[in-house]
Design an enzyme around this catalytic site. Sequence first.
Site, PDB file in Angstrom:
ATOM      1  N   ASP A  88       0.828  -1.203   0.000  1.00 39.47           N
ATOM      2  CA  ASP A  88       0.000   0.000   0.000  1.00 39.47           C
ATOM      3  C   ASP A  88       0.866   1.257   0.000  1.00 39.47           C
ATOM      4  O   ASP A  88       1.955   1.278   0.575  1.00 39.47           O
ATOM      5  CB  ASP A  88      -0.891  -0.001   1.243  1.00 39.47           C
ATOM      6  CG  ASP A  88      -1.739   1.256   1.345  1.00 39.47           C
ATOM      7  OD1 ASP A  88      -2.652   1.413   0.509  1.00 39.47           O
ATOM      8  OD2 ASP A  88      -1.478   2.089   2.233  1.00 39.47           O
ATOM      9  N   GLU A 129       0.996  -0.368  -5.243  1.00 42.96           N
ATOM     10  CA  GLU A 129      -0.036   0.640  -5.407  1.00 42.96           C
ATOM     11  C   GLU A 129       0.670   1.961  -5.731  1.00 42.96           C
ATOM     12  O   GLU A 129       0.980   2.767  -4.856  1.00 42.96           O
ATOM     13  CB  GLU A 129      -0.873   0.790  -4.134  1.00 42.96           C
ATOM     14  CG  GLU A 129      -2.095   1.684  -4.348  1.00 42.96           C
ATOM     15  CD  GLU A 129      -2.584   2.380  -3.090  1.00 42.96           C
ATOM     16  OE1 GLU A 129      -3.772   2.749  -3.060  1.00 42.96           O
ATOM     17  OE2 GLU A 129      -1.795   2.561  -2.161  1.00 42.96           O
TER      18      GLU A 129
END
EC number: 2.4.1.18
Length: 818
Positions: A399, A455
């Site tokens: 993330d 990401e």
Amino acid sequence: MMGAASNENEAAAASAAATAAPAPSAAAPAPTTIATMKAAAAAATATTTTAPQPIRDTEWAFDVVTGPDFPKIVKDDPYLGPYTGAIKARFLHFQSWIQKAERDHGSLRTFARQAWQTHFGFTKKSDGTIVCREYLPGASSVTLIGEFNDWDRNTHKMKSVGFGVWEVELPAGTIKHNTKVKLHIRGQHADQPGFDRISPWARRVIQEPEKSPLYQAVYWDPPTPYVLKHPRPPKPATLRIYEAHVGIASPEPRIATYKEFTRDVLPRIARLGYNAVQLMAVMEHAYYASFGYQVTSFFAPSSRFGTPEDLKMLIDEAHRLGLVVLLDLVHSHASKNVLDGLNLLDGTDHCYFHSGPRGWHALWDSRLFNYGHYETLRFLLGNCDYWMHEYGFDGFRFDGVTSMLYQHHGIATGFSGHYDEYFGPNQVDDEAVTYLMLANYLIHQIHPDAITVAEDVSGMPGVCRPVCDGGVGFDYRLGMAIPDMWIKMLKEQRDDDWEMGHVVHTLTNRRWNEATIGYAESHDQALVGDKTLAFWLMDADMYFHMSEYASPTAPATIDRGMALHKLIRLVTFALGGEAYLTFMGNEFGHPEWLDFPRVGNGESYHYARRQYPLADDGLLRYRYLAAFDAAMMALDAAYEILGLGATGRMYVSTKHEGDKVVAFERWAADGKNHAAMYDGMATVVKRADGSDTYAASNALVPHPGAALTSSHLLFVFNFHPTNSYTDYPVGTDQPGTYRVVLDSDAKVFGGHARVDTTVRHFSKPDPWNGRKHSLKLYLPARSAQVLALEVPEKTVQAAVQAAEQAVAEQIAAAAAAK
């Protein structure tokens, strides 16, 4: 860690996972499939393969950086030439950390494994002695307290052993399983009051709301820990990801559990045809509404869903079903919580973080790691190894990678694509880049078939290239511009104003040879403040007209919404990347939005759930969208659509703005036929209770009367709201006979059945839109068709016989070697 399985068991598991077909009856011989032939060959080869001798990481790194082809990403993209020095400098920085790990621990893997297994947190010696060791450089004294010593701050003092490390040893059995423990710490000024903290290495933390909102660490040492039984599935040839959150996986307004997810959701994911599940919010987070992105305990699976053993059971069952499991890993920042987080752990503002303003994320209000610090790297790399070794995760979605890559964290920054933005001074956080290189290298050393996803919205070159090529080492990046495009179009444009060129450009605008995960929507689009695609398309009418009983004829809003929902997902699936992702429930058009209990909504769980019964109800139109999603997955399983993006070719021949038509081909670069069989792809079947559900078959099993089709596919979309076209010319470079293998307008998908899928379409040597041949099709408004080129039956039979012969030869060679 799971035990080693026998070769026979591995072959059986690989065969079952690959074919995903019901077992044949005892009276009938097992059908020959491409998947079973591959599995048999792999099993035969595995019996005679010896493990290669290990190569020291520093030797490998030296060979890479001094090789004539390094950095390969520059050779593949000459525009990176001016940045060769920066790329080499990154690799040399990576190499220096490899050398440090080998000097101190023998290897990077040992460096990471020992961090959590034998060094920090609670560990046990062979005689049962309990050791607690912590890195607290800002402390002047540390005491281990807990239920075991009645929270006495004087009895179990820890001693400083240098380099900021404190430790204490306790006789075997002193601390009982599942009892509370804490660290009592005095900061650098011994005359100031002490404070209690949770160990950053705690493997279980719990909350007792009736006593306190704070989380408490417990000593986790179950007498009979769960042992993983099933081997990891082989790495999927094409990746189809089902993004999921355990807590919202129930239709009831409450928090669901690991056990419920295992029982209710995993079989659904497998039945839909996905081959990977990506679990969100597993790392413990004190604030449920943070969606798991404000992590407080990095080594503890969230206790609100169950025990660590429950999570292991979930992953084990996923492996049994042939699903690889990815963890949503949050190493980009940490919660600012003090009493149950890492912030001010030893009384200082750094420890594992940067000090001062650099240690804070201005938008997220959270702490930022110091990736150049030895103990921070040991903590984070150990965390990667821990989740893979202890729980069996097969990879990670990292993330917030964009925030990690840049000193500005992407805040108030628009990326134009100019390469100075990726390598210029005062732009990139080279220490974070090095950490990501080390993490990816380590993860693939632990498990060569591991999958890592970035990401990243910036498009930095090399993020998804191997470290040895001069890249950062990820396998995939998320195509984050795609869902933003769809939401923007649905919000701001009439259907008549959709620009086909813009759609195609956004779907295909990605770096060559760097794999991308395409998706129409993820959890981001479902969060409060936004709506799912289905809700943008159909809005409040979903409440009243999704029932075929109440509304036998769908009103225009529902008809439009269902048609575009299918088209948006299929064109994204086919053009948007080398893998595909959906967020749980969105495959069947889950209504409304996602909102966790918080003060602003009265702590309500009403929107923090997934209403799966909607897709299973035989009277509701949601089941048609679910069936179409299953058909897309089956299409990929049969023809390896997504794999063609990485190893094959695509050509968009039509982007007609007036007609709103898009047409393109996808085919295998090696020219091989996959001998896939069209078998309806997805069918609606009756459940035992009489309701409708969906089932998809991804077994490539030849059977009499099937249309033998190759992996040269033709996709044709008509996005026009009202215009249907007869004899519409579509170009192709491959002559022959084509057959429809997927029709979005089929009755089984809630359509109007305006296309006769039994018709065979013959190409003519009439050039069209830059292609040498063309064929003419009927294109109903708001519909899509996928056509496959037929293969002569003799060609298929010859390929099957050759494969069978090759397998027989490998098995014979293995037997002779024994």
